[in-house]
Design an enzyme around this catalytic site. Structure first.
Site, PDB file in Angstrom:
ATOM      1  N   ASP A 157      27.279  -0.028  28.001  1.00 40.63           N
ATOM      2  CA  ASP A 157      28.337   0.714  28.703  1.00 40.63           C
ATOM      3  C   ASP A 157      28.642   0.070  30.059  1.00 40.63           C
ATOM      4  O   ASP A 157      29.806  -0.028  30.460  1.00 40.63           O
ATOM      5  CB  ASP A 157      27.913   2.168  28.916  1.00 40.63           C
ATOM      6  CG  ASP A 157      27.881   2.955  27.614  1.00 40.63           C
ATOM      7  OD1 ASP A 157      28.431   2.474  26.604  1.00 40.63           O
ATOM      8  OD2 ASP A 157      27.292   4.058  27.612  1.00 40.63           O
ATOM      9  N   ASN A 169      24.294  -4.517  22.927  1.00 42.44           N
ATOM     10  CA  ASN A 169      23.739  -3.174  22.747  1.00 42.44           C
ATOM     11  C   ASN A 169      22.350  -3.223  22.117  1.00 42.44           C
ATOM     12  O   ASN A 169      21.440  -2.499  22.525  1.00 42.44           O
ATOM     13  CB  ASN A 169      24.669  -2.334  21.861  1.00 42.44           C
ATOM     14  CG  ASN A 169      25.745  -1.627  22.656  1.00 42.44           C
ATOM     15  OD1 ASN A 169      25.599  -1.390  23.852  1.00 42.44           O
ATOM     16  ND2 ASN A 169      26.845  -1.300  22.001  1.00 42.44           N
ATOM     17  N   GLU A 178      34.853  -1.875  21.718  1.00 44.44           N
ATOM     18  CA  GLU A 178      34.907  -2.931  22.731  1.00 44.44           C
ATOM     19  C   GLU A 178      36.242  -3.649  22.736  1.00 44.44           C
ATOM     20  O   GLU A 178      36.359  -4.756  23.278  1.00 44.44           O
ATOM     21  CB  GLU A 178      33.762  -3.929  22.519  1.00 44.44           C
ATOM     22  CG  GLU A 178      33.834  -4.742  21.248  1.00 44.44           C
ATOM     23  CD  GLU A 178      33.163  -4.057  20.066  1.00 44.44           C
ATOM     24  OE1 GLU A 178      32.800  -4.769  19.110  1.00 44.44           O
ATOM     25  OE2 GLU A 178      32.988  -2.822  20.082  1.00 44.44           O
ATOM     26  N   ASP A 216      38.890  -8.540  22.828  1.00 43.94           N
ATOM     27  CA  ASP A 216      37.635  -8.080  22.240  1.00 43.94           C
ATOM     28  C   ASP A 216      36.476  -8.724  22.992  1.00 43.94           C
ATOM     29  O   ASP A 216      36.471  -9.933  23.241  1.00 43.94           O
ATOM     30  CB  ASP A 216      37.566  -8.454  20.753  1.00 43.94           C
ATOM     31  CG  ASP A 216      36.301  -7.952  20.089  1.00 43.94           C
ATOM     32  OD1 ASP A 216      36.277  -6.779  19.697  1.00 43.94           O
ATOM     33  OD2 ASP A 216      35.338  -8.737  19.971  1.00 43.94           O
ATOM     34  N   HIS A 260      22.208   0.826  24.918  1.00 42.28           N
ATOM     35  CA  HIS A 260      23.592   1.283  25.037  1.00 42.28           C
ATOM     36  C   HIS A 260      24.004   1.526  26.488  1.00 42.28           C
ATOM     37  O   HIS A 260      25.183   1.374  26.827  1.00 42.28           O
ATOM     38  CB  HIS A 260      23.793   2.558  24.208  1.00 42.28           C
ATOM     39  CG  HIS A 260      23.800   2.301  22.734  1.00 42.28           C
ATOM     40  ND1 HIS A 260      24.903   1.846  22.060  1.00 42.28           N
ATOM     41  CD2 HIS A 260      22.804   2.420  21.806  1.00 42.28           C
ATOM     42  CE1 HIS A 260      24.620   1.708  20.770  1.00 42.28           C
ATOM     43  NE2 HIS A 260      23.346   2.041  20.594  1.00 42.28           N
TER      44      HIS A 260
END
Length: 395
Positions: free
Chosen positions: A285, A276, A311, A268, A281
């Site tokens: 990404d 974010n 994630e 994780d 975002h």
């Protein structure tokens, strides 16, 4: 050399070749709409037969229109059509094309043809010039595919066609050097008719080969999209779980080893929501893609990485002992935690960390059991402060 029956009249064969090319061009133009934009080269492959058709009209008008049009322009247009096929293949295989050098040769060919038609007419010399360049281009075109590792039906057909056309052009070149080429394009000699007929045949089958290659590429891309995460390019959840199930089934058939069974890592990205929220975002990404790249470099050929959701990622390690799985997880954590260089677009993020739960395969455990154990170990890693590796406890 004796003339052939009128059914092989060169003028008729040339026009037939042009009409076949137009038909295939229309087919490729319409089929192009059905293929994704990632399959390149179709535009060039669609235009090539149309350009070639212009040359066939000019060739067929030999002795009717001025020699400049039916000799110089006709051969230049035909050679440019062949270059369009070549450029399409370059774009299809490599995503880009470069035919600059060949266009330079086209200019030189045009000058030579003009000289040996307007000032010092010599059909055999013109034939030597054209066939030498055509043979070289087709051999080079075939070599482009031969060097490519893919060997699907369309590529094999393309290679065979290009080599055949090059060999026929080479034979025509040799006949010209030996003084056996006849007195003009419309002289229905055997080799002349074979060359023109072969060209007609090639125009048709080159388009068919291109369609076969594009269709195979499209199927491969659809298969990839069905099994891979579109953002990161790693396996998606379904494909990853299928791979884990297959590995468990294989281990069961082989009897398995008590000390070396499959292991799972559940990973994780820590505090990803805050990345974010702070940077947007798109940056988030980009961080995920960077995380995947770092994880893949650390895993190497030892495991299979997939995106489990959001994630979270899972690594399947076949034939890994608990100690080996824990050691590899530590390498993944260290690689992921490296700070971004100052010149990186992600430099503002600074760094990110990952938490990892390790679940070695226990006797009788299925994939759901292993995922549950890995998830529990991951939860403990996060509750202990994140940025750490925790080994699942045996049930």
């Amino acid at each position: 050399m004796a003339a052939l029956p009128s059914v092989l009249d060169p003028r008729s064969v040339i026009m037939l070749a042009g009409l076949m090319g137009v038909v295939m061009s229309v087919v490729v133009f319409f089929m192009r709409r059905s293929y994704p934009a990632t399959i390149q080269g179709l535009r060039e492959w669609a235009w090539a037969p149309l350009v070639a058709f212009v040359s066939t009209l000019l060739f067929a008008a030999r002795d009717v229109l001025p020699d400049f049009l039916t000799i110089v322009v006709a051969n230049v247009v035909l050679f440019e059509a062949c270059l369009l096929y070549y450029a399409g293949s370059q774009r299809f295989l490599h995503g880009r094309s470069d035919t600059t050098g060949w266009h330079g040769l086209t200019v030189l060919m045009a000058c030579a043809l003009f000289w040996f038609s307007a000032f010092k007419p010599d059909y055999e010399i013109r034939l030597v010039i054209v066939t030498a360049l055509v043979a070289a281009l087709f051999f080079n075109h075939a070599l482009l595919y031969i060097r490519n590792r893919g060997r699907v039906l369309g590529m094999r057909l393309m290679i065979v066609l290009l080599l055949l056309q090059a060999l026929v052009a080479l034979a025509r070149l040799v006949s010209a050097l030996l003084g056996m080429a006849g007195v003009g394009l419309m002289d229905a000699t055997l080799l002349q008719s074979i060359y023109i007929s072969m060209y007609s045949f090639t125009v048709l089958l080159l388009s068919i080969a291109a369609i076969l290659m594009a269709t195979d590429r499209m199927h491969s891309e659809f298969e990839f999209l069905a099994t891979h995460d579109p953002l990161t390019g790693v396996l998606n959840r379904r494909a990853l779980l299928d791979a884990c199930q297959a590995q468990l089934a294989a281990a069961g058939r082989d009897g398995g080893s008590k000390t070396r069974r499959m292991a799972l890592l559940m990973i994780d990205v820590d505090h990803f929501k805050s990345i974010n929220d702070r940077f947007g975002h798109q940056t988030g990404d980009a961080v995920l893609r960077e995380a995947v790249g770092r994880m893949q470099r650390a895993i190497g050929g030892h495991g299979l990485l997939g995106r489990y959701g959001g994630e979270e990622f899972v690594v399947m390690l076949p034939e890994a002992s608990p100690a080996e799985a824990t050691e590899l997880a530590a390498r993944v954590k260290a690689s992921a935690g490296e700070a971004f260089p100052a010149d990186s677009p992600l430099a503002a993020v600074g760094a990110f960390t990952v938490s990892i739960g390790v679940a070695p395969q226990q006797p009788g455990a299925d994939i759901d059991d292993m995922l549950g154990q890995a998830d529990e170990a991951l939860y403990r890693a996060k509750s202990l402060g994140r940025d750490r590796v925790v080994l699942a406890t045996a049930a």
